[in-house]
Design a protein around this motif. Structure first.
Motif, mmCIF file in Angstrom:
data_model
loop_
_atom_site.group_PDB
_atom_site.id
_atom_site.type_symbol
_atom_site.label_atom_id
_atom_site.label_comp_id
_atom_site.label_asym_id
_atom_site.label_seq_id
_atom_site.Cartn_x
_atom_site.Cartn_y
_atom_site.Cartn_z
ATOM 1 N N ILE A 136 0.831 -1.202 0.000
ATOM 2 C CA ILE A 136 0.000 0.000 0.000
ATOM 3 C C ILE A 136 0.865 1.252 0.000
ATOM 4 O O ILE A 136 1.852 1.334 0.732
ATOM 5 N N ILE A 137 0.452 2.238 -0.811
ATOM 6 C CA ILE A 137 1.106 3.545 -0.840
ATOM 7 C C ILE A 137 0.033 4.587 -0.533
ATOM 8 O O ILE A 137 -1.022 4.614 -1.176
ATOM 9 N N ASN A 138 0.307 5.437 0.439
ATOM 10 C CA ASN A 138 -0.669 6.429 0.885
ATOM 11 C C ASN A 138 -0.122 7.830 0.653
ATOM 12 O O ASN A 138 0.912 8.204 1.217
ATOM 13 N N PHE A 139 -0.820 8.594 -0.191
ATOM 14 C CA PHE A 139 -0.470 10.003 -0.416
ATOM 15 C C PHE A 139 -1.305 10.842 0.550
ATOM 16 O O PHE A 139 -2.521 10.931 0.400
ATOM 17 N N VAL A 140 -0.658 11.439 1.510
ATOM 18 C CA VAL A 140 -1.338 12.008 2.669
ATOM 19 C C VAL A 140 -1.461 13.529 2.575
ATOM 20 O O VAL A 140 -0.469 14.235 2.391
ATOM 21 N N ASP A 141 -2.706 13.998 2.699
ATOM 22 C CA ASP A 141 -2.999 15.417 2.880
ATOM 23 C C ASP A 141 -4.227 15.463 3.784
ATOM 24 O O ASP A 141 -5.331 15.755 3.345
ATOM 25 N N GLN A 142 -4.022 15.137 5.035
ATOM 26 C CA GLN A 142 -5.117 14.848 5.958
ATOM 27 C C GLN A 142 -5.230 15.921 7.039
ATOM 28 O O GLN A 142 -4.379 16.020 7.925
ATOM 29 N N PRO A 143 -6.313 16.737 6.995
ATOM 30 C CA PRO A 143 -6.487 17.765 8.023
ATOM 31 C C PRO A 143 -7.018 17.212 9.339
ATOM 32 O O PRO A 143 -7.016 17.912 10.347
ATOM 33 N N GLY A 144 -7.501 15.956 9.323
ATOM 34 C CA GLY A 144 -8.008 15.343 10.552
ATOM 35 C C GLY A 144 -9.382 14.729 10.360
ATOM 36 O O GLY A 144 -9.977 14.794 9.288
ATOM 37 N N VAL A 145 -9.883 14.146 11.432
ATOM 38 C CA VAL A 145 -11.217 13.550 11.410
ATOM 39 C C VAL A 145 -12.260 14.662 11.283
ATOM 40 O O VAL A 145 -12.143 15.718 11.910
ATOM 41 N N MET A 146 -13.290 14.411 10.485
ATOM 42 C CA MET A 146 -14.349 15.394 10.264
ATOM 43 C C MET A 146 -14.998 15.791 11.582
ATOM 44 O O MET A 146 -15.293 14.939 12.432
ATOM 45 N N THR A 147 -15.204 17.074 11.747
ATOM 46 C CA THR A 147 -15.807 17.596 12.970
ATOM 47 C C THR A 147 -17.218 18.118 12.700
ATOM 48 O O THR A 147 -17.662 18.181 11.556
ATOM 49 N N GLY A 148 -17.905 18.491 13.758
ATOM 50 C CA GLY A 148 -19.230 19.080 13.623
ATOM 51 C C GLY A 148 -20.325 18.204 14.193
ATOM 52 O O GLY A 148 -20.126 17.022 14.506
ATOM 53 N N LEU A 149 -21.493 18.784 14.328
ATOM 54 C CA LEU A 149 -22.629 18.123 14.958
ATOM 55 C C LEU A 149 -23.025 16.840 14.227
ATOM 56 O O LEU A 149 -23.190 15.780 14.843
ATOM 57 N N GLU A 150 -23.146 16.918 12.917
ATOM 58 C CA GLU A 150 -23.566 15.742 12.144
ATOM 59 C C GLU A 150 -22.518 14.633 12.225
ATOM 60 O O GLU A 150 -22.854 13.448 12.383
ATOM 61 N N ALA A 151 -21.261 15.015 12.139
ATOM 62 C CA ALA A 151 -20.184 14.022 12.199
ATOM 63 C C ALA A 151 -20.183 13.292 13.538
ATOM 64 O O ALA A 151 -20.008 12.069 13.594
ATOM 65 N N GLU A 152 -20.386 14.026 14.615
ATOM 66 C CA GLU A 152 -20.380 13.393 15.936
ATOM 67 C C GLU A 152 -21.591 12.481 16.116
ATOM 68 O O GLU A 152 -21.489 11.366 16.638
ATOM 69 N N ARG A 153 -22.758 12.940 15.689
ATOM 70 C CA ARG A 153 -23.965 12.129 15.840
ATOM 71 C C ARG A 153 -23.921 10.863 14.986
ATOM 72 O O ARG A 153 -24.502 9.844 15.357
ATOM 73 N N ASN A 154 -23.231 10.910 13.867
ATOM 74 C CA ASN A 154 -23.146 9.748 12.984
ATOM 75 C C ASN A 154 -22.071 8.751 13.401
ATOM 76 O O ASN A 154 -21.942 7.688 12.796
#
Length: 520
Positions: free
Chosen positions: A359-377
């Protein structure tokens, strides 16, 4: 002794099987723009390579003397064949006989074909076009039965051989399982649907009026649910995608994927990569351009493009070797690790690890999605499952950090320990890369909120603080401490990876066999 009558009966039964549901049913199938079950097999496989099993299975009608009067073949066709000379097992549902219902399928043929793939360690392709079960089964069986499909063999198959599911019509219940319980699945736009139960059952049980496409069409499952990987424009495209997917796969987990010779120079340099990442951190770029440049020309095969789009997943080749490729896409949700992209990442890592594909991973990752909908899901839960898949992976892994790697999502760039500490965290970075617990801009806004607000020129003060921290966050400072293997010029990326993949395959040759943990 003369066996002419028996041979004639055999020929009659074979011809009946070749005739499927009869001329009228075949014409109706064609009028819907659909191929027949046998035409699909012919289009999928190498010419004249199909060897059918159970061809004369079906239902005979006999007179009072026990002589055969007529014969209706099973609507389940099964056998072995070849794609590019490599042998596999294929099953194809015949919709021209009772709409492909399992009521007429002689389902033992399905089970036998899957056991054959399991025993002979060959890939399995299911061409699914079935209306599923029918209440008329009760009349045929003169009773009912406890539901059950021999799932153990299907789950075990996923750990042994490549399995492909193709939806070519309305696939309900068992049909939906046969499509989705696979490593790669594809459905045809405006022609196939996948659902637990069709519109009449939904109307009766939930009083919801929906069409088949609204309930389980390709838009639903390739973009919203992620149950099916890819969408095809027609049947020919679907079968082409199946052939292409299998070209990257080994026959089974005891082999490595076949290397395809290429004329593409492994040391090819493209200086355009040096300027592809914008200097302005708020501007985006097109990551597929990077992948098209780095990997063997024309070798990218994207999986689940329309689901979890902030992460790209592809099979590709490097100097002829098969590799799994992941890349963050800042065009979608800023590249954040969303619920959908985490699920997509988990499944892709499991696929590659099961078949020992580096596996090769090209990384441009700001982080896990935040916000009300993201947390509830439950996005964080999905992110943790993806990270678990990465940490459990034993296949060789290389990360190229092209821009950002922040927070929990950034930590998912590659395995840090792996099983028994065996996974090497082999990672490189471009000069444009930055990493940390939080992005500089957001971190400064939070930590210096009062100071910035009190400043005579808040914007200038914020930019001054950000500039200070960006210098501290330079990737060269991490490289000084050997926190990363190396900082490389972007144009060197192909050469670095082509050198690495050769060693990666030497390792995979010693790792072949059943994984301790296969597809989830």
């Amino acid at each position: 002794m003369d066996w002419t009558p028996e041979l004639e009966e055999l020929q009659y039964r074979r011809e009946a099987a070749d005739g499927l549901g009869g001329p009228e049913s075949i014409a109706y199938q064609h009028s819907k723009g659909k191929l027949t079950a046998r035409e699909r097999i012919d289009l999928l496989l190498d010419e004249d390579s199909f060897r059918e099993i159970g061809k004369i299975a079906g239902k005979g009608k006999y007179n009072k003397d026990g002589d055969l009067e007529s014969f209706t073949p099973s609507n389940a066709i099964a056998g072995t064949g070849r794609i590019e000379g490599r042998k596999l097992v294929v099953t194809s549902d015949d919709f021209t006989i009772r709409a492909g219902s399992s009521e007429s399928a002689v389902p033992e043929k399905w089970v036998y074909a899957e056991r054959m793939a399991h025993e002979m360690e060959m890939p399995l392709i299911r061409l699914v076009d079935t209306a599923g079960g029918s209440v008329k089964d009760l009349e045929r069986l003169q009773g009912t039965k406890i539901p059950g499909y021999p799932m153990w063999s299907n789950v075990s198959l996923l750990g042994r051989v490549p399995v492909v599911g193709v939806a070519l019509g309305a696939c309900a219940g068992l049909g939906a399982i046969r499509v989705g319980l696979s490593h790669f699945s594809v459905m045809v736009k405006d022609m196939s649907q996948v659902f637990a139960a069709g519109p009449p059952v939904v109307k009766q049980g939930l009083n919801q009026d929906v069409t088949k496409d609204e309930l389980g069409g390709s838009y639903v499952h390739t973009r919203l649910s992620g149950v099916v990987n890819n969408e095809a424009v027609d049947e020919a495209d679907a079968l082409r995608q199946v052939r292409q997917f299998l070209s990257y796969m080994p026959r089974n987990v005891w082999e490595v994927p076949e290397r395809k010779m290429t004329n593409d120079d492994p040391w090819r340099v493209d200086k355009d990569l040096n300027s592809i990442i914008p200097k302005n951190r708020r501007k985006i770029y097109r990551p597929r351009k990077i992948l098209e440049t780095v990997f063997d020309k024309g070798s990218l095969f994207e999986i689940s493009r329309y689901f979890g789009g902030s992460t790209i997943t592809c099979l590709a080749r490097l100097n002829g070797y098969t590799v799994g490729v992941m890349a963050s896409d800042p065009v979608v949700m800023g590249g954040a690790l969303t619920l959908q992209s985490a699920r997509k990442m988990e499944r892709f890592v499991d696929l590659c690890d099961t078949f020992h594909i580096p596996i090769i991973n090209f990384v441009d990752q700001p982080g896990v999605m935040t916000g009300l909908e993201a947390e509830r899901n439950g996005t964080m839960g999905a992110a943790m499952r993806a990270i678990a898949a990465i940490e459990q992976a034993q296949t060789p892994w290389c990360s190229i950090i092209v821009r950002r790697a922040f927070g929990v999502g950034g930590g998912a760039h590659g395995p840090k320990q792996g099983p028994e500490g065996r996974s090497l965290n082999h990672r490189f970075a471009w000069p444009s890369a930055r990493w940390g617990s939080v992005p500089i801009e957001g971190g400064v806004a939070a930590a210096y909120k009062k100071e910035i607000a009190a400043a005579e020129d808040p914007v200038a003060r914020r930019e001054e603080i950000e500039s200070y921290y960006h210098k501290l966050a330079s990737p060269f400072r991490t490289a000084e401490k050997f926190g990363i293997v190396d900082i490389i010029e972007p144009s060197e990326t192909r050469a670095v990876l082509c050198d690495w993949v050769e060693d990666a395959y030497e390792l995979t040759k010693r790792q072949v066999g059943l994984s301790s943990r296969t597809m989830r």
